[in-house]
Design a protein around this motif. Structure first.
Motif, short mmCIF file in Angstrom:
data_model
loop_
_atom_site.label_atom_id
_atom_site.label_comp_id
_atom_site.label_asym_id
_atom_site.label_seq_id
_atom_site.Cartn_x
_atom_site.Cartn_y
_atom_site.Cartn_z
N VAL A 56 0.95 -1.22 -0.01
CA VAL A 56 -0.07 0.12 0.07
C VAL A 56 0.90 1.23 0.06
O VAL A 56 1.87 1.42 0.84
CB VAL A 56 -0.89 0.17 1.20
N LEU A 57 0.56 1.92 -1.03
CA LEU A 57 1.59 3.22 -1.18
C LEU A 57 1.16 4.57 0.03
O LEU A 57 0.03 4.89 0.25
CB LEU A 57 1.28 4.01 -2.53
N SER A 60 -1.73 7.29 -0.05
CA SER A 60 -2.82 6.68 -1.11
C SER A 60 -4.13 6.41 -0.60
O SER A 60 -4.29 6.54 0.73
CB SER A 60 -2.27 5.40 -1.91
N ARG A 61 -5.07 6.39 -1.49
CA ARG A 61 -6.71 6.16 -1.13
C ARG A 61 -6.35 4.88 -0.30
O ARG A 61 -7.16 4.63 0.70
CB ARG A 61 -7.21 6.23 -2.37
N GLU A 63 -4.31 3.40 1.61
CA GLU A 63 -3.76 3.42 2.92
C GLU A 63 -4.91 4.19 3.89
O GLU A 63 -5.05 4.02 4.90
CB GLU A 63 -2.46 4.22 2.82
N HIS A 100 -0.89 13.04 6.80
CA HIS A 100 -0.60 13.28 5.32
C HIS A 100 -1.17 14.80 5.05
O HIS A 100 -1.94 14.99 4.25
CB HIS A 100 -1.06 12.27 4.72
N VAL A 103 -2.17 15.96 1.33
CA VAL A 103 -3.38 15.25 0.70
C VAL A 103 -4.76 16.25 0.82
O VAL A 103 -4.92 16.53 1.95
CB VAL A 103 -3.48 13.92 1.23
N GLN A 177 -6.43 8.90 -5.94
CA GLN A 177 -5.41 8.00 -6.06
C GLN A 177 -4.12 8.20 -5.68
O GLN A 177 -3.29 8.47 -5.60
CB GLN A 177 -5.61 7.20 -7.32
#
Length: 177
Positions: A56-57, A60-61, A63, A100, A103, A177
């Motif tokens: 899982v990056l 990212s969505r 995560e 994050h 984001v 994404q």
């Protein structure tokens, strides 16, 4: 002689024009990404829970969904009040968003099929704003959150019964994404 000279000049001009169209060397590309983790990598070790080694990056969505549990909170009929269950979900979402800070998200407000289009658009906006206010109260910067209402235009359940309506009365936190 004059014709030969004109032909020579024309030939030189054509050669210069073609030479000016020579291909440029392509820009140097960045190195390829590291190889994906193998199927046997279960996320154990020092990176467990951080997205490292889990496939899982980080940021990212995927995560976000993994750590927050869900991207959706539900509301009562004709209500935009955030209940205790929704507060818990939004608190988990806020923890991820605070971790994050680059984001940006969109909060979508949705309604069930009952009521007029105009009423449901306004109610959907109130629901999305209620969820936004909860995230902001938990430390997420308001300028990172966009709000949009879809009213009754994007149901997740298509039935005309209480169970379907309950699923459609929601606010969804959309992480790119």
């Amino acid at each position: 002689m004059k014709i030969a000279r004109s032909a020579s000049l024309l030939t030189i001009a054509a050669a210069l024009a073609v030479a000016g169209c020579a291909k440029k060397k392509p820009a140097e590309l960045p190195p390829p990404p590291p190889p994906a983790p193998s199927a046997s990598d279960n996320g154990a070790g020092s990176g467990a829970g951080t997205g490292v080694g889990t496939g899982v990056l980080p940021g990212s969505r995927a995560e976000f969904l993994q750590q927050a549990g869900t991207d959706t909170v539900h509301f009562g009929t004709d209500s935009s009040d955030v209940d205790s269950e929704a507060q818990g979900i939004l608190a988990a979402q806020a923890r991820w968003l605070v971790a994050h800070p680059s984001v940006r998200v969109t909060l979508e407000g949705h309604c069930d099929e009952r009521g007029t289009r105009e009423y449901n658009l306004a109610l959907g906006e109130r629901r999305a704003n209620s969820a936004k206010n909860a995230l902001v109260a938990a430390g997420v910067s308001a300028d990172r959150i966009n709000v949009i209402s879809y009213g009754k235009e994007r149901p997740v359940a298509t039935g005309s019964d209480e169970a379907s309506w309950a699923q459609n009365r929601r606010a969804v936190t959309v992480v790119p994404q």
